[in-house]
Design a protein around this motif. Structure first.
Motif, PDB file in Angstrom:
ATOM      1  N   ARG A 316      -7.746   5.547   2.438  1.00 27.59           N
ATOM      2  CA  ARG A 316      -7.233   5.106   1.370  1.00 27.59           C
ATOM      3  C   ARG A 316      -5.836   5.386   1.192  1.00 27.59           C
ATOM      4  NH1 ARG A 316      -6.277   6.955  -3.631  1.00 27.59           N
ATOM      5  NH2 ARG A 316      -7.653   8.833  -3.149  1.00 27.59           N
ATOM      6  N   VAL A 317      -4.985   4.173   0.842  1.00 28.57           N
ATOM      7  CA  VAL A 317      -3.622   4.208   0.547  1.00 28.57           C
ATOM      8  C   VAL A 317      -3.418   3.492  -0.789  1.00 28.57           C
ATOM      9  CG1 VAL A 317      -1.083   3.582   1.245  1.00 28.57           C
ATOM     10  CG2 VAL A 317      -2.936   4.201   2.960  1.00 28.57           C
ATOM     11  N   THR A 318      -3.050   4.194  -1.926  1.00 30.85           N
ATOM     12  CA  THR A 318      -2.743   3.504  -3.080  1.00 30.85           C
ATOM     13  C   THR A 318      -1.269   3.903  -3.539  1.00 30.85           C
ATOM     14  OG1 THR A 318      -4.865   4.261  -3.982  1.00 30.85           O
ATOM     15  CG2 THR A 318      -3.215   4.023  -5.662  1.00 30.85           C
ATOM     16  N   ASP A 319      -0.654   2.564  -3.940  1.00 33.01           N
ATOM     17  CA  ASP A 319       0.654   2.576  -4.500  1.00 33.01           C
ATOM     18  C   ASP A 319       0.682   2.466  -5.875  1.00 33.01           C
ATOM     19  OD1 ASP A 319       3.341   1.482  -5.590  1.00 33.01           O
ATOM     20  OD2 ASP A 319       3.637   1.421  -3.237  1.00 33.01           O
ATOM     21  N   HIS A 320       1.289   3.690  -6.626  1.00 31.42           N
ATOM     22  CA  HIS A 320       0.910   3.870  -8.107  1.00 31.42           C
ATOM     23  C   HIS A 320       1.730   3.023  -8.939  1.00 31.42           C
ATOM     24  CE1 HIS A 320      -1.720   7.305  -6.878  1.00 31.42           C
ATOM     25  NE2 HIS A 320      -0.671   7.722  -5.866  1.00 31.42           N
ATOM     26  N   ARG A 321       2.918   2.494  -8.290  1.00 28.27           N
ATOM     27  CA  ARG A 321       3.499   1.469  -9.200  1.00 28.27           C
ATOM     28  C   ARG A 321       2.978   0.291  -9.566  1.00 28.27           C
ATOM     29  NH1 ARG A 321       8.365   2.180  -4.739  1.00 28.27           N
ATOM     30  NH2 ARG A 321       6.281   1.891  -3.614  1.00 28.27           N
ATOM     31  N   VAL A 322       2.146  -0.113  -8.665  1.00 23.69           N
ATOM     32  CA  VAL A 322       1.539  -1.544  -8.765  1.00 23.69           C
ATOM     33  C   VAL A 322       0.188  -1.330  -8.897  1.00 23.69           C
ATOM     34  CG1 VAL A 322       3.238  -3.087  -8.083  1.00 23.69           C
ATOM     35  CG2 VAL A 322       1.759  -2.093  -6.218  1.00 23.69           C
ATOM     36  N   GLY A 323      -0.453  -0.426  -8.703  1.00 31.51           N
ATOM     37  CA  GLY A 323      -1.898   0.081  -8.875  1.00 31.51           C
ATOM     38  C   GLY A 323      -2.563  -0.540  -7.542  1.00 31.51           C
ATOM     39  N   LEU A 324      -2.071  -0.877  -6.371  1.00 28.69           N
ATOM     40  CA  LEU A 324      -2.687  -1.586  -5.508  1.00 28.69           C
ATOM     41  C   LEU A 324      -3.132  -0.411  -4.481  1.00 28.69           C
ATOM     42  CD1 LEU A 324      -3.222  -3.981  -3.612  1.00 28.69           C
ATOM     43  CD2 LEU A 324      -0.970  -3.700  -2.715  1.00 28.69           C
ATOM     44  N   THR A 325      -4.444  -0.391  -4.138  1.00 21.77           N
ATOM     45  CA  THR A 325      -4.996   0.389  -3.206  1.00 21.77           C
ATOM     46  C   THR A 325      -5.676  -0.526  -1.989  1.00 21.77           C
ATOM     47  OG1 THR A 325      -5.727   2.072  -4.843  1.00 21.77           O
ATOM     48  CG2 THR A 325      -7.181   1.843  -2.900  1.00 21.77           C
ATOM     49  N   VAL A 326      -5.504  -0.027  -0.919  1.00 26.45           N
ATOM     50  CA  VAL A 326      -6.134  -0.619   0.545  1.00 26.45           C
ATOM     51  C   VAL A 326      -7.000   0.485   1.276  1.00 26.45           C
ATOM     52  CG1 VAL A 326      -4.377  -2.646   0.436  1.00 26.45           C
ATOM     53  CG2 VAL A 326      -4.074  -0.192   1.815  1.00 26.45           C
ATOM     54  N   TYR A 327      -7.926   0.055   1.701  1.00 24.92           N
ATOM     55  CA  TYR A 327      -8.797   1.084   2.700  1.00 24.92           C
ATOM     56  C   TYR A 327      -8.519   0.670   4.130  1.00 24.92           C
ATOM     57  CZ  TYR A 327     -10.875   2.255  -1.951  1.00 24.92           C
ATOM     58  OH  TYR A 327     -11.051   2.727  -3.169  1.00 24.92           O
ATOM     59  N   LYS A 328      -7.395   1.004   4.428  1.00 22.06           N
ATOM     60  CA  LYS A 328      -7.061   0.953   5.939  1.00 22.06           C
ATOM     61  C   LYS A 328      -5.981   1.776   6.106  1.00 22.06           C
ATOM     62  CE  LYS A 328      -4.786  -3.664   4.741  1.00 22.06           C
ATOM     63  NZ  LYS A 328      -4.651  -5.087   4.817  1.00 22.06           N
ATOM     64  N   LEU A 329      -6.033   2.880   6.124  1.00 20.53           N
ATOM     65  CA  LEU A 329      -5.037   3.880   6.193  1.00 20.53           C
ATOM     66  C   LEU A 329      -4.538   3.986   7.593  1.00 20.53           C
ATOM     67  CD1 LEU A 329      -4.718   7.406   4.835  1.00 20.53           C
ATOM     68  CD2 LEU A 329      -4.434   7.062   7.219  1.00 20.53           C
ATOM     69  N   GLU A 330      -5.182   3.897   8.521  1.00 19.64           N
ATOM     70  CA  GLU A 330      -4.542   3.776   9.971  1.00 19.64           C
ATOM     71  C   GLU A 330      -3.581   2.671  10.239  1.00 19.64           C
ATOM     72  OE1 GLU A 330      -4.358   6.310  12.305  1.00 19.64           O
ATOM     73  OE2 GLU A 330      -5.628   7.425  10.979  1.00 19.64           O
ATOM     74  N   GLU A 331      -4.029   1.265   9.473  1.00 20.54           N
ATOM     75  CA  GLU A 331      -3.185   0.279   9.807  1.00 20.54           C
ATOM     76  C   GLU A 331      -1.996   0.411   9.047  1.00 20.54           C
ATOM     77  OE1 GLU A 331      -6.501   0.440   9.092  1.00 20.54           O
ATOM     78  OE2 GLU A 331      -7.562  -1.086  10.102  1.00 20.54           O
ATOM     79  N   VAL A 332      -1.986   1.024   7.847  1.00 17.81           N
ATOM     80  CA  VAL A 332      -0.624   1.203   6.854  1.00 17.81           C
ATOM     81  C   VAL A 332       0.213   2.143   7.990  1.00 17.81           C
ATOM     82  CG1 VAL A 332       0.462   2.271   5.054  1.00 17.81           C
ATOM     83  CG2 VAL A 332      -1.775   0.738   4.732  1.00 17.81           C
ATOM     84  N   LEU A 333      -0.358   3.396   8.380  1.00 16.44           N
ATOM     85  CA  LEU A 333       0.564   4.113   9.081  1.00 16.44           C
ATOM     86  C   LEU A 333       1.039   3.590  10.546  1.00 16.44           C
ATOM     87  CD1 LEU A 333      -1.294   7.566   8.610  1.00 16.44           C
ATOM     88  CD2 LEU A 333       0.766   6.741   7.506  1.00 16.44           C
ATOM     89  N   SER A 334       0.533   2.303  10.841  1.00 15.94           N
ATOM     90  CA  SER A 334       0.910   1.869  12.098  1.00 15.94           C
ATOM     91  C   SER A 334       1.868   0.777  11.863  1.00 15.94           C
ATOM     92  CB  SER A 334      -0.352   1.164  12.805  1.00 15.94           C
ATOM     93  OG  SER A 334      -0.898   0.040  11.956  1.00 15.94           O
ATOM     94  N   GLY A 335       2.325   0.655  10.461  1.00  8.81           N
ATOM     95  CA  GLY A 335       3.332  -0.367  10.042  1.00  8.81           C
ATOM     96  C   GLY A 335       2.994  -1.221   9.257  1.00  8.81           C
ATOM     97  N   GLU A 336       1.675  -1.505   8.904  1.00  5.29           N
ATOM     98  CA  GLU A 336       1.524  -2.701   7.899  1.00  5.29           C
ATOM     99  C   GLU A 336       1.809  -2.493   6.577  1.00  5.29           C
ATOM    100  OE1 GLU A 336       0.158  -5.466   9.136  1.00  5.29           O
ATOM    101  OE2 GLU A 336      -0.071  -5.096  11.229  1.00  5.29           O
ATOM    102  N   LEU A 337       2.907  -2.689   6.250  1.00  2.00           N
ATOM    103  CA  LEU A 337       3.247  -2.563   4.929  1.00  2.00           C
ATOM    104  C   LEU A 337       3.624  -3.771   3.810  1.00  2.00           C
ATOM    105  CD1 LEU A 337       5.972   0.346   5.487  1.00  2.00           C
ATOM    106  CD2 LEU A 337       3.725   0.483   4.548  1.00  2.00           C
ATOM    107  N   ASP A 338       3.341  -4.828   4.685  1.00  6.78           N
ATOM    108  CA  ASP A 338       3.593  -6.104   3.770  1.00  6.78           C
ATOM    109  C   ASP A 338       2.959  -6.375   2.699  1.00  6.78           C
ATOM    110  OD1 ASP A 338       5.535  -6.999   5.625  1.00  6.78           O
ATOM    111  OD2 ASP A 338       3.919  -7.984   7.055  1.00  6.78           O
ATOM    112  N   GLU A 339       1.472  -5.762   2.479  1.00  8.29           N
ATOM    113  CA  GLU A 339       0.805  -6.110   1.404  1.00  8.29           C
ATOM    114  C   GLU A 339       1.537  -5.269  -0.077  1.00  8.29           C
ATOM    115  OE1 GLU A 339      -3.817  -5.933   0.105  1.00  8.29           O
ATOM    116  OE2 GLU A 339      -3.204  -5.526   2.167  1.00  8.29           O
ATOM    117  N   PHE A 340       1.877  -4.104   0.435  1.00 13.28           N
ATOM    118  CA  PHE A 340       2.593  -3.342  -0.664  1.00 13.28           C
ATOM    119  C   PHE A 340       4.206  -3.989  -0.961  1.00 13.28           C
ATOM    120  CE2 PHE A 340      -0.120  -0.040   1.248  1.00 13.28           C
ATOM    121  CZ  PHE A 340      -0.913   0.398   0.094  1.00 13.28           C
TER     122      PHE A 340
END
Length: 358
Positions: A316-340
Motif C-alpha cells: 500500500r501507498v497512501t498520500d495523506h494530503r489528498v487521502g489517496l491510497t493505491v495497492y501497487k507499491l512496486e509500481e509506485v517505486l518503479s516510477g508510477e507516480l502520475d495518479e498522485f
C-alpha cells in the motif's frame, strides 16, 4: 462569472512593467531585466483576453440588435446560430480567464534539484532514501526528462545519507514539487533478523534551479575546500583531490560534490546546488515576511510528520494530503507516480481558484 476586475489589475501591472522595461537603468541590470521580462510574458495574456472579450461582446450586441429587426425566419435562424457561436466563444474565454488569474508558481518553467535525505531509522532510512532516488529516476525516465545524480553521500550497505538529483525537462518543477516533505516506509528492514516491521523516514526537498542573475554570490562570502573523493567501504577512492566542498559563510550552508573526476565540474555542480538552496531560503524568507501560513518544505523527519506512507506488508501507498491510497507499491517505486501527481494538481487548482474568487 468573468473575472474582469482581476484581469484589469493584471493589465495595469503589465503597463507598469512595460514602462520599467524601457528604463535604461533596468536595461543595464540583468537580474531586474530577466525578472520583469518573465513577468511581462505572464501578464500579456490578460490584455489579450480583455480585448477579445470586448470584441466578442460588441459582436454579440450587434447580432442581437440585428435579430430584433429581422423579419425573415431563415435569416433570423442564421443570426441566432451566430449568437450561439459568439456566446460559446465567450464561455470558453471565461474559462481561459479563470485559469489565467490562478497565481502562477514563479518557478513553473524551471529545472529541478531534488534532494533526498535519510531521516529517522538509521541504515534502513538510508536504504529507503536510495529507493526514493531510484523511484524519481524512473519517473523522470517515463516523462522523457534528463535526470542524473550530481551529489551523494552513500552508506556501507548501499543506502544514501543524502543525494541530490538534477532533473531537466518540460514541467519538471510543477510535477515534482509535491514530493517535498517527509516520506515514511513501513517494512521489515534487511538489517533486522527478527522479522519485525519497522517505520523509517526520508525527507525530500524539491528546489527550482536558480539563474546566476537571480542569486548573486560574492566570492568573498564562500569558502572552497578540496579533498579526495571516496565511496562506501573505501571504494572509488581518487588519487587526486577532485571533490569540492563549498560553504556559504553568511548562511552556513555547505555543499559537497564528488561525483565527477574533475575538480572544476564538481565545483560547478556544488555552486548550482548552493544557488538553488539560497534561492529557496530567500523564497521562504519572503513568504514569512508576507505572513504566508505555509510549512517549510521539509519537516524534522519525525515519524509523525509525513506526506506519504509506503507500507510493504500491505502493498500500500497512501498520500495523506489528498487521502489517496493505491495497492501497487512496486509500481509506485518503479516510477508510477502520475495518479498522485494528478490528484495533487487537482487539489491545488481547487484551492487556488477558491482563494482567487474563481
Amino acid at each position: 462569472m468573468f473575472p474582469e476586475e482581476r484581469l484589469r489589475q493584471m493589465k495595469r501591472r503589465l503597463e507598469e512593467v512595460e514602462a520599467s522595461l524601457a528604463d535604461p537603468g533596468v536595461l543595464s541590470d540583468p537580474r531586474r531585466l530577466a525578472l520583469l521580462s518573465r513577468e511581462r510574458a505572464e501578464l500579456e495574456p490578460a490584455a489579450r483576453i480583455l480585448e477579445e472579450k470586448e470584441r466578442l461582446e460588441a459582436d454579440l450586441a450587434a447580432a442581437r440588435e440585428l435579430l430584433e429587426k429581422e423579419a425573415d425566419p431563415a435569416s433570423a435562424e442564421i443570426i441566432q446560430e451566430e449568437i450561439g457561436r459568439i456566446e460559446g466563444a465567450l464561455a470558453r474565454l471565461e474559462e481561459e480567464a479563470k485559469e489565467l488569474i490562478i497565481p502562477r508558481d514563479p518557478y513553473s518553467g524551471r529545472d529541478v534539484l531534488l534532494e533526498v535525505r535519510a531521516g529517522v531509522g538509521g541504515e534502513e532510512a538510508a536504504l529507503f532514501a536510495r529507493d526514493l532516488v531510484e523511484m524519481y529516476l524512473r519517473f523522470a525516465q517515463k516523462k522523457g526528462w534528463k535526470a542524473e545524480l550530481i551529489s551523494s553521500s552513500p552508506t556501507d550497505l548501499g543506502g544514501f545519507r543524502e543525494a541530490v538529483l538534477e532533473v531537466k525537462g518540460r514541467n519538471a518543477y510543477p510535477l515534482l514539487k509535491f514530493e517535498s516533505g517527509v516520506h515514511r516506509v513501513q517494512r521489515v528492514p534487511v538489517t533486522e533478523s527478527s522479522g519485525r516491521i519497522h517505520t523509517s523516514t526520508a525527507t525530500v526537498a524539491v528546489l527550482p534551479e536558480a539563474d546566476e542573475v537571480e542569486v548573486e554570490i560574492n566570492p568573498k562570502d564562500i569558502r572552497v575546500e578540496v579533498f579526495r573523493a571516496s565511496g562506501p567501504g573505501g571504494q572509488y577512492v581518487n588519487t587526486t583531490e577532485s571533490a569540492v566542498r563549498i560553504t556559504h559563510l553568511p548562511t552556513g550552508i555547505s555543499v559537497s560534490c564528488q561525483e565527477e573526476r574533475s575538480q572544476i565540474q564538481n565545483r560547478e555542480r556544488a555552486m548550482k546546488i548552493l544557488r538553488a538552496r539560497l534561492l529557496a531560503l530567500e523564497e521562504e524568507r519572503r513568504r514569512e515576511e508576507e505572513a504566508a501560513a505555509r510549512r517549510a518544505q521539509v519537516g524534522t523527519g519525525e515519524r509523525s510528520e509525513k506526506i506519504r506512507t509506503y507500507n510493504f506488508p500491505q502493498n500500500r501507498v497512501t498520500d495523506h494530503r489528498v487521502g489517496l491510497t493505491v495497492y501497487k507499491l512496486e509500481e509506485v517505486l518503479s516510477g508510477e507516480l502520475d495518479e498522485f501527481v494528478e490528484a495533487l494538481l487537482a487539489r491545488e487548482r481547487e484551492q487556488v481558484l477558491a482563494s482567487s474568487g474563481g
